[in-house]
Design an enzyme around this catalytic site. Sequence first.
Site, PDB file in Angstrom:
ATOM      1  N   SER A   1      76.862 -17.227 -25.436  1.00 32.08           N
ATOM      2  CA  SER A   1      76.038 -18.455 -25.424  1.00 32.08           C
ATOM      3  C   SER A   1      77.035 -19.596 -25.463  1.00 32.08           C
ATOM      4  O   SER A   1      76.739 -20.831 -25.359  1.00 32.08           O
ATOM      5  CB  SER A   1      75.124 -18.632 -26.679  1.00 32.08           C
ATOM      6  OG  SER A   1      74.039 -17.823 -26.370  1.00 32.08           O
TER       7      SER A   1
ATOM      8  N   SER B   1      73.225 -19.908 -24.472  1.00 26.52           N
ATOM      9  CA  SER B   1      72.254 -20.736 -25.043  1.00 26.52           C
ATOM     10  C   SER B   1      72.875 -22.356 -25.449  1.00 26.52           C
ATOM     11  O   SER B   1      72.004 -23.287 -25.499  1.00 26.52           O
ATOM     12  CB  SER B   1      71.676 -20.329 -26.232  1.00 26.52           C
ATOM     13  OG  SER B   1      72.567 -20.125 -27.329  1.00 26.52           O
TER      14      SER B   1
ATOM     15  N   LYS C   1      74.611 -28.847 -31.745  1.00 27.16           N
ATOM     16  CA  LYS C   1      73.482 -27.857 -31.388  1.00 27.16           C
ATOM     17  C   LYS C   1      72.254 -28.064 -32.069  1.00 27.16           C
ATOM     18  O   LYS C   1      72.645 -27.937 -33.455  1.00 27.16           O
ATOM     19  CB  LYS C   1      73.879 -26.778 -30.773  1.00 27.16           C
ATOM     20  CG  LYS C   1      73.130 -25.872 -30.051  1.00 27.16           C
ATOM     21  CD  LYS C   1      73.753 -24.403 -29.904  1.00 27.16           C
ATOM     22  CE  LYS C   1      72.937 -23.330 -29.253  1.00 27.16           C
ATOM     23  NZ  LYS C   1      73.652 -21.925 -28.788  1.00 27.16           N
TER      24      LYS C   1
END
Length: 226
Positions: A178, A154, A79
């Site tokens: 997330s 997210s 990420k």
Amino acid sequence: MHPWQLEAAELARRIAARELSCVEAVRSSLERLEAVNPRINAVVDGGAEEALQAARQADAALAGGEATGPLHGVPVTIKVNVDQRGHATTNGVAAYRRVVAAEDSPVVANLRRAGAIPIGRTNTPAFSMRWFTDNAAHGRTLNPHDAALTPGGSSGGAAAAVAVGIGAIAHGNDQGGSIRYPAYACGVYGLRPSFGRVPAFNPSGTGERPPVVQLSSVQGPLARSV
């Protein structure tokens, strides 16, 4: 079956048994990335040659009889809100494109130590603070099953990427859902580890994270299989 379709455990087993090379595994995932990512925009920072070089080194280590980790040769994604050496830690913010990490965060370093090979970096909303995945730096990530639905956030880029076979494992992080929500939205599995189980900080950070973040945010995996 193509290598990109295999789950991480099976991929690692075949590589260890010399039924498949690390280069073949990584190249298969990179080809999958090239084929499907333009449609969903899950991976927003690449590194194909870097990944292939790591795969060649991993094959050489096997050939030389060196000790290897449990994820040796397995392609993974990272990420964009954690430091990965040589890449910008944008956290979905255009102004952070110049924040290029000089060293890996602990979570990336541990993945490498286990033998995993990062093949790309996945999208997140700005500051990783939304339940969808869209930002001015990298644009919108689409749900791979239905573009009219959110991939979640997210870690929406991570969930979308692993759902379509871009990497056997996707790195994500979770403070208020997330990892869990994108896993649900994209039909994959996400694990929120116990607090403190996985060390995490960004060497590029200029200050301490607020205590509430340190006490609630964790790093964990997403995958197509438990």
